[in-house]
Design an enzyme around this catalytic site. Structure first.
Site, PDB file in Angstrom:
ATOM      1  N   ASN A  19       8.588  -8.021  -2.162  1.00  0.00           N
ATOM      2  CA  ASN A  19       7.113  -8.802  -1.844  1.00  0.00           C
ATOM      3  C   ASN A  19       6.186  -8.158  -2.580  1.00  0.00           C
ATOM      4  O   ASN A  19       6.192  -7.214  -2.750  1.00  0.00           O
ATOM      5  CB  ASN A  19       7.093  -8.480  -0.179  1.00  0.00           C
ATOM      6  CG  ASN A  19       5.497  -9.010   0.147  1.00  0.00           C
ATOM      7  OD1 ASN A  19       4.751  -8.966  -0.744  1.00  0.00           O
ATOM      8  ND2 ASN A  19       5.556  -9.811   1.177  1.00  0.00           N
ATOM      9  N   HIS A  22       1.097  -7.133  -3.078  1.00  0.00           N
ATOM     10  CA  HIS A  22       0.159  -6.306  -3.266  1.00  0.00           C
ATOM     11  C   HIS A  22      -0.027  -6.022  -4.800  1.00  0.00           C
ATOM     12  O   HIS A  22      -0.860  -5.222  -5.027  1.00  0.00           O
ATOM     13  CB  HIS A  22       0.723  -4.942  -2.275  1.00  0.00           C
ATOM     14  CG  HIS A  22       0.318  -5.225  -0.819  1.00  0.00           C
ATOM     15  ND1 HIS A  22      -0.660  -5.662  -0.201  1.00  0.00           N
ATOM     16  CD2 HIS A  22       1.323  -5.107   0.132  1.00  0.00           C
ATOM     17  CE1 HIS A  22      -0.637  -5.976   0.945  1.00  0.00           C
ATOM     18  NE2 HIS A  22       0.536  -5.515   1.111  1.00  0.00           N
ATOM     19  N   HIS A  55       3.459 -14.071   0.118  1.00  0.00           N
ATOM     20  CA  HIS A  55       2.662 -14.895   1.305  1.00  0.00           C
ATOM     21  C   HIS A  55       1.420 -15.332   0.865  1.00  0.00           C
ATOM     22  O   HIS A  55       0.500 -14.627   0.377  1.00  0.00           O
ATOM     23  CB  HIS A  55       2.423 -13.653   2.210  1.00  0.00           C
ATOM     24  CG  HIS A  55       1.802 -14.006   3.770  1.00  0.00           C
ATOM     25  ND1 HIS A  55       1.655 -13.210   4.619  1.00  0.00           N
ATOM     26  CD2 HIS A  55       1.285 -15.182   4.015  1.00  0.00           C
ATOM     27  CE1 HIS A  55       1.002 -13.793   5.834  1.00  0.00           C
ATOM     28  NE2 HIS A  55       1.016 -14.932   5.302  1.00  0.00           N
ATOM     29  N   ARG A  57      -1.557 -16.548   2.120  1.00  0.00           N
ATOM     30  CA  ARG A  57      -2.617 -16.261   3.312  1.00  0.00           C
ATOM     31  C   ARG A  57      -3.475 -17.279   3.342  1.00  0.00           C
ATOM     32  O   ARG A  57      -3.993 -17.693   2.176  1.00  0.00           O
ATOM     33  CB  ARG A  57      -3.170 -14.765   3.339  1.00  0.00           C
ATOM     34  CG  ARG A  57      -2.198 -13.868   3.755  1.00  0.00           C
ATOM     35  CD  ARG A  57      -2.854 -12.376   4.232  1.00  0.00           C
ATOM     36  NE  ARG A  57      -2.154 -11.642   4.965  1.00  0.00           N
ATOM     37  CZ  ARG A  57      -2.090 -11.574   6.283  1.00  0.00           C
ATOM     38  NH1 ARG A  57      -2.870 -12.138   6.975  1.00  0.00           N
ATOM     39  NH2 ARG A  57      -1.375 -10.842   6.885  1.00  0.00           N
ATOM     40  N   ARG A  61      -6.376 -13.873   0.058  1.00  0.00           N
ATOM     41  CA  ARG A  61      -6.863 -12.549  -0.030  1.00  0.00           C
ATOM     42  C   ARG A  61      -5.871 -11.748  -1.326  1.00  0.00           C
ATOM     43  O   ARG A  61      -6.674 -10.864  -1.948  1.00  0.00           O
ATOM     44  CB  ARG A  61      -6.726 -11.436   0.994  1.00  0.00           C
ATOM     45  CG  ARG A  61      -5.419 -11.179   1.707  1.00  0.00           C
ATOM     46  CD  ARG A  61      -5.617 -10.054   2.581  1.00  0.00           C
ATOM     47  NE  ARG A  61      -5.870 -10.731   3.930  1.00  0.00           N
ATOM     48  CZ  ARG A  61      -5.662  -9.923   4.957  1.00  0.00           C
ATOM     49  NH1 ARG A  61      -5.016  -9.300   5.028  1.00  0.00           N
ATOM     50  NH2 ARG A  61      -6.259 -10.584   6.089  1.00  0.00           N
ATOM     51  N   GLU A  82       6.625 -16.583   2.443  1.00  0.00           N
ATOM     52  CA  GLU A  82       5.974 -16.351   3.942  1.00  0.00           C
ATOM     53  C   GLU A  82       4.655 -17.024   4.079  1.00  0.00           C
ATOM     54  O   GLU A  82       3.864 -17.317   3.397  1.00  0.00           O
ATOM     55  CB  GLU A  82       5.513 -14.979   3.984  1.00  0.00           C
ATOM     56  CG  GLU A  82       6.700 -13.838   3.915  1.00  0.00           C
ATOM     57  CD  GLU A  82       6.208 -12.423   3.903  1.00  0.00           C
ATOM     58  OE1 GLU A  82       4.955 -12.398   4.273  1.00  0.00           O
ATOM     59  OE2 GLU A  82       7.087 -11.698   3.507  1.00  0.00           O
ATOM     60  N   THR A 113       0.846  -8.344   8.413  1.00  0.00           N
ATOM     61  CA  THR A 113       1.484  -9.265   9.547  1.00  0.00           C
ATOM     62  C   THR A 113       1.955  -8.331  10.732  1.00  0.00           C
ATOM     63  O   THR A 113       2.950  -7.577  10.820  1.00  0.00           O
ATOM     64  CB  THR A 113       2.591 -10.060   9.109  1.00  0.00           C
ATOM     65  OG1 THR A 113       2.043 -10.770   7.728  1.00  0.00           O
ATOM     66  CG2 THR A 113       2.957 -11.111  10.066  1.00  0.00           C
ATOM     67  N   GLU A 163      14.110 -13.396  10.553  1.00  0.00           N
ATOM     68  CA  GLU A 163      13.656 -11.993   9.945  1.00  0.00           C
ATOM     69  C   GLU A 163      13.124 -11.277  10.996  1.00  0.00           C
ATOM     70  O   GLU A 163      12.117 -11.572  11.555  1.00  0.00           O
ATOM     71  CB  GLU A 163      12.668 -12.154   8.938  1.00  0.00           C
ATOM     72  CG  GLU A 163      12.506 -10.517   8.284  1.00  0.00           C
ATOM     73  CD  GLU A 163      11.603 -10.819   7.222  1.00  0.00           C
ATOM     74  OE1 GLU A 163      11.436 -11.762   6.468  1.00  0.00           O
ATOM     75  OE2 GLU A 163      10.899  -9.782   6.825  1.00  0.00           O
ATOM     76  N   HIS A 203       9.432  -5.253   7.029  1.00  0.00           N
ATOM     77  CA  HIS A 203       7.903  -4.566   7.458  1.00  0.00           C
ATOM     78  C   HIS A 203       7.952  -3.255   7.695  1.00  0.00           C
ATOM     79  O   HIS A 203       8.546  -2.730   8.612  1.00  0.00           O
ATOM     80  CB  HIS A 203       7.518  -5.501   8.713  1.00  0.00           C
ATOM     81  CG  HIS A 203       5.774  -5.156   8.805  1.00  0.00           C
ATOM     82  ND1 HIS A 203       4.930  -6.037   8.166  1.00  0.00           N
ATOM     83  CD2 HIS A 203       5.065  -4.412   9.314  1.00  0.00           C
ATOM     84  CE1 HIS A 203       3.809  -5.744   8.335  1.00  0.00           C
ATOM     85  NE2 HIS A 203       3.943  -4.425   9.113  1.00  0.00           N
TER      86      HIS A 203
HETATM   87  N1  PXP Z   1       8.767  -9.417   5.724  1.00  0.00           N
HETATM   88  C1  PXP Z   1       7.546 -10.328   6.065  1.00  0.00           C
HETATM   89  C2  PXP Z   1       7.884 -11.377   7.086  1.00  0.00           C
HETATM   90  C3  PXP Z   1       6.080  -9.913   6.129  1.00  0.00           C
HETATM   91  O1  PXP Z   1       5.244 -10.545   6.528  1.00  0.00           O
HETATM   92  C4  PXP Z   1       6.025  -8.710   5.408  1.00  0.00           C
HETATM   93  C5  PXP Z   1       4.700  -8.324   4.973  1.00  0.00           C
HETATM   94  O2  PXP Z   1       4.056  -9.285   3.998  1.00  0.00           O
HETATM   95  C6  PXP Z   1       7.208  -7.973   4.765  1.00  0.00           C
HETATM   96  C7  PXP Z   1       8.394  -8.341   5.184  1.00  0.00           C
HETATM   97  C8  PXP Z   1       6.822  -6.569   3.773  1.00  0.00           C
HETATM   98  O3  PXP Z   1       6.475  -5.663   4.467  1.00  0.00           O
HETATM   99  P1  PXP Z   1       6.013  -4.362   3.845  1.00  0.00           P
HETATM  100  O4  PXP Z   1       4.923  -4.726   3.107  1.00  0.00           O
HETATM  101  O5  PXP Z   1       5.264  -3.571   4.848  1.00  0.00           O
HETATM  102  O6  PXP Z   1       7.143  -3.901   3.088  1.00  0.00           O
END
Ligand code: PXP
Length: 250
Positions: A19, A22, A55, A57, A61, A82, A113, A163, A203
């Site tokens: 992901n 960030h 994602h 959003r 952001r 996402e 999330t 998931e 997550h």
């Molecule tokens: N999976 C989903 C569906 C999420 O919403 C997120 C957070 O954006 C993640 C995985 C990844 O989470 P993390 O950034 O805490 O590794």
């Protein structure tokens, strides 16, 4: 035994979705053009990522619409979007046509999330969105808490992939909690897999807790973002400082 099965037995075939939200968060601190999330996606792919997760959003952001369409043309692995079930976002997803959409709950004030989608209370809406996305050839996964009742609701919607939200496990405060929430994940993964679902998880997974979840054999893919971006910042810091020092010395 077919080749693919044999390979799966010899190697751990657990997949990693990276992901890159960030990376865009850092860019948005200055509303600048760096770091470019697409570059991060390409580096992730060349380092073994099996899919790229973003994602979009509702408050935009981090990842912007523009990022999505550039990524769609650029990346070679699976694109996993996402998204909430807001009509505006669904329309964008239909234009983008990612390989997979993961439906997630979204609250404006949250930092990330916080929990899984409440499929039970939103059965009709989720089914509609699943059908709309399905008509565009987009595979739909639901991000849910590791609970039998949510898995059953996902099955009612006709979903093929889920998931599991690993947040409760990742935030466990002591060994008992780690064991309790790990067990919860194991039971949910086993149940979902036995019902014919493909099972992913993610997550809050990091370099310290990931192995326990990676050992759950029913889980096919882990989606990880924050900890990878954090690690990347520190791993690259020395080189970045050295380069700057060399430039100003010159
Ligand atoms: N999976 C989903 C569906 C999420 O919403 C997120 C957070 O954006 C993640 C995985 C990844 O989470 P993390 O950034 O805490 O590794």
């Amino acid at each position: 035994m077919c080749g693919a099965k044999l390979t799966a037995l010899i190697f751990n075939m657990l997949k990693l979705g990276v992901n890159i939200d960030h990376v865009a968060t850092v860019r948005e601190i200055r509303h600048g053009i760096e770091p470019e999330p697409v570059n991060a996606a390409l580096l992730a792919e060349s380092s073994g990522a099996d899919s790229i997760v973003v994602h979009l959003r509702e408050d935009r952001r981090h990842i912007k619409e523009k990022d999505l369409f550039v990524l769609r043309k650029t990346i070679k692995t699976k694109m996993n979007l996402e998204m909430s079930i807001a009509p505006e976002i669904v329309k964008i997803a239909c234009r983008l046509k990612p390989d997979q959409a993961t439906l997630v709950p979204e609250k404006r004030q949250e930092l990330t999330t916080e929990g899984g989608l409440d499929v039970i209370s939103n059965l009709k809406k989720i089914a509609q969105v699943k059908n709309t996305l399905g008509e565009q050839g987009i595979g739909v996964s639901l991000f849910i808490d590791p609970e039998k009742k949510q898995i059953d609701a996902a099955l009612k919607v006709g979903i093929k992939m889920i998931e599991l939200h690993t947040g409760r496990f990742a935030e466990a405060k002591n060994k008992q909690q780690v064991q309790r929430y790990l067990k919860e994940l194991k039971i949910a993964a086993k149940y979902a897999k036995a019902k014919g679902l493909r099972v992913f998880a993610g997550h809050g997974l990091d370099y310290y807790n990931v192995c326990l979840v990676a050992d759950i054999k029913e889980i096919e893919e882990l989606n990880i973002g924050y900890s990878i971006v954090c690690r990347a910042v520190l791993m690259g810091f020395e080189e970045a400082v050295r380069e700057m020092k060399a430039l100003i010395k010159r």
